[in-house]
Scaffold this motif. Structure first.
Motif, PDB file in Angstrom:
ATOM      1  N   GLU A 109      49.799  35.992  33.918  1.00  0.00           N
ATOM      2  CA  GLU A 109      48.534  36.491  34.480  1.00  0.00           C
ATOM      3  C   GLU A 109      48.151  35.692  35.719  1.00  0.00           C
ATOM      4  OE1 GLU A 109      45.571  36.544  31.439  1.00  0.00           O
ATOM      5  OE2 GLU A 109      46.226  38.510  30.707  1.00  0.00           O
TER       6      GLU A 109
ATOM      7  N   ALA B  66      50.213  34.116  37.673  1.00  0.00           N
ATOM      8  CA  ALA B  66      51.166  34.466  38.725  1.00  0.00           C
ATOM      9  C   ALA B  66      50.759  35.772  39.399  1.00  0.00           C
ATOM     10  CB  ALA B  66      52.577  34.591  38.145  1.00  0.00           C
ATOM     11  N   ARG B  67      50.377  36.759  38.574  1.00  0.00           N
ATOM     12  CA  ARG B  67      49.965  38.044  39.147  1.00  0.00           C
ATOM     13  C   ARG B  67      48.668  37.894  39.921  1.00  0.00           C
ATOM     14  NH1 ARG B  67      49.548  42.295  34.702  1.00  0.00           N
ATOM     15  NH2 ARG B  67      49.682  40.614  33.187  1.00  0.00           N
ATOM     16  N   SER B  68      47.771  37.033  39.425  1.00  0.00           N
ATOM     17  CA  SER B  68      46.457  36.951  40.057  1.00  0.00           C
ATOM     18  C   SER B  68      46.505  36.277  41.427  1.00  0.00           C
ATOM     19  CB  SER B  68      45.452  36.242  39.147  1.00  0.00           C
ATOM     20  OG  SER B  68      45.633  34.851  39.224  1.00  0.00           O
TER      21      SER B  68
END
Lengths: 225, 270
Positions: free
Chosen positions: A127, A129-131
């Protein structure tokens, strides 16, 4: 017992075992990583393909896979991995097909070891990393897989040890590795404990350090949370 | 309290118009319209409408399970929504893929459990996004990271790993990691809930600093002190609905809804 070492090229046979192990291990690591990525991909068809490969290959005896490579692919379908006109083409083809078969078989185990490693990475890492705007591939490469590899070093070590010993199956398609030579010696000489001992010792010398190395690596590289 | 202008209540004409401390409506930064989401049978977000203006600090309060974290996570699509729209700086949230990743790069997110990359050093945590997403050079990103770490007060820890830092330090690094992307808006999902009490203030101080500098912030928290001190507006949520939107002054002294009165009664009596 020592005259066996003089009369036969035991070291040469083990050298072949090492070559089979190293090349198959590299192949298995590459294919296994791709399979593991497929099995955690957000695309359903990739996940299913990955699961199908693992379930099929992992549940097929290695002997069958190597015989299929040799008889099926090489002799019936004539898929050559070397120049068929070269004088050593039969030997080279067998070695290369053995490496392909061993890599394909152990890739399924590498995939599962890695997937168990992926499961050691908390969801929050993905999460985060995606954010920060990493794409799916970037999050895998930069955040998930490096931690998954570290979390799966111990099981990967077990796969490598199994692979080292499983190279003995290559003798059935005519690859002159250690166990093949052992059978040859037993046929020519009388079967003695000495022969078994030499070859058993050879494999222990190969695999024991691998086990020790991977255990210490898994401890040193463990991700501290 | 000094930075809250009491006159703004007159201009708070509705939920969707953001008030401004200095007067006049702000340009909208985050617009949430008619958003619905279920977790199984639980209707966790019920027709949510909320507009957050540029430079505005909105604190979302509410009891556990009220949907405030889900709303916060929906804004950068860590949670999908079933209906409604969310736009950030005029752009609707993309469904998936590259466009979504690009939009997330503009939206900073700070998690309750920090979620620093465990296998990377503090400095690498802060430089990863700028190098991989913003395509900055390593040295440029590193210089910027050191400045940000200095600003949040953990410069001395730059070469350590997250597990070697205290919770408060980790959370400040997480804020620096988000800031390194130059976000248009920062989301905070209960940033101090996992911290030991003595570390809460060091994180809140950084957040108050950000608010004063004009960062657009949406903060889900239980820290009433922070809400009073830094918020332009308080959004009170309960049972998946926005029950009340008011200035902190109004909300804490004269809450309108029974739910808010009940909530404040429970937390402020001790």
């Amino acid at each position: 017992m020592l005259d066996i070492l003089d009369k036969y090229d035991v070291l040469g046979a083990f050298w072949m075992t090492i070559k089979l192990t190293v090349f198959s291990a590299i192949g298995a690591l590459v294919i296994g990583t791709i399979l593991a990525v497929m099995r955690v991909a957000p695309v359903a068809i990739l996940r299913r393909l990955g699961a199908f490969y693992v379930n099929t290959v992992r549940n097929t005896p290695l002997t069958l896979i190597l015989v299929f490579c040799s008889l099926g692919l090489l002799y019936i379908l004539q898929v050559n991995l070397t120049d068929p006109k070269s004088p050593t083409s039969i030997v080279d083809n067998n070695i290369r097909w053995a490496i392909v078969g061993l890599a394909a078989y152990h890739a399924a185990f590498v995939c599962e070891a890695l997937r168990s490693g992926v499961n050691t990475v908390p969801l929050g890492q993905a999460e985060a990393a995606r954010s920060i705007g990493l794409t799916f591939t970037q999050s895998l490469r930069e955040v998930i897989l490096p931690q998954a590899f570290r979390g799966s070093i111990a099981p990967l070590g077990s796969v490598l040890i199994a692979l080292t010993k499983n190279t003995t199956v290559a003798s059935i398609i005519g690859v002159a590795e250690a166990s093949g030579l052992m059978k040859e010696i037993i046929e020519n000489e009388t079967a003695s404990f000495g022969v078994f001992f030499i070859f058993a010792l050879g494999f222990v010398i190969l695999t024991l350090p691998v086990g020790i190395l991977f255990t210490s690596l898994s401890r040193r590289l463990a991700v501290k949370r | 309290m000094d930075d809250v202008n009491p006159g703004q209540t007159d201009r708070t004409t509705g939920k969707t118009v953001a008030p401004d401390r200095t007067g006049g409506a702000r340009e909208p930064m985050v617009v949430i319209e008619g958003v619905n989401k279920h977790f199984g049978d639980l209707h966790v977000l019920q027709d949510i409408n909320l507009t957050v203006g540029k430079g505005e600090v909105v604190v979302v309060l509410g009891p556990s399970g009220s949907g405030k974290s889900t709303l916060c996570r929906a804004i950068n699509r860590l949670e999908t929504i079933e209906s409604g729209t969310i736009t950030i700086d005029g752009k609707a949230l993309p469904e998936e893929g590259k466009p979504l990743a690009q939009l997330r790069a503009d939206v900073g997110m700070v998690f309750q459990s920090f979620n620093l990359f465990s296998h990377k050093t503090i400095r690498e945590n802060v430089t990863l996004g700028p190098v991989k997403v913003r395509k900055k050079s390593k040295s440029e990103a590193s210089t910027q990271a050191d400045a940000l770490l200095e600003r949040v007060g953990v410069a001395a820890q730059a070469d350590k790993y997250p597990a070697q830092l205290s919770g408060g330090q980790q959370q400040r690094v997480a804020i620096a990691r988000s800031l390194a992307m130059g976000p248009k808006v920062m989301l905070f999902d209960e940033p101090t809930s996992a911290l030991d009490p003595e570390m809460v203030n060091e994180v809140l101080d950084v957040m108050v600093g950000l608010a004063k500098e004009g960062m657009t912030m949406i903060v889900v928290t239980h820290e009433m002190g922070f809400a009073r001190k830094a918020a332009d507006r308080v959004v009170f949520m309960a049972d998946g609905q926005v029950v009340e939107v008011a200035t902190p002054e109004e909300f804490f002294t004269a809450p309108k809804s029974a739910r808010a009165k009940d909530f404040l009664g429970k937390i402020l009596t001790h």
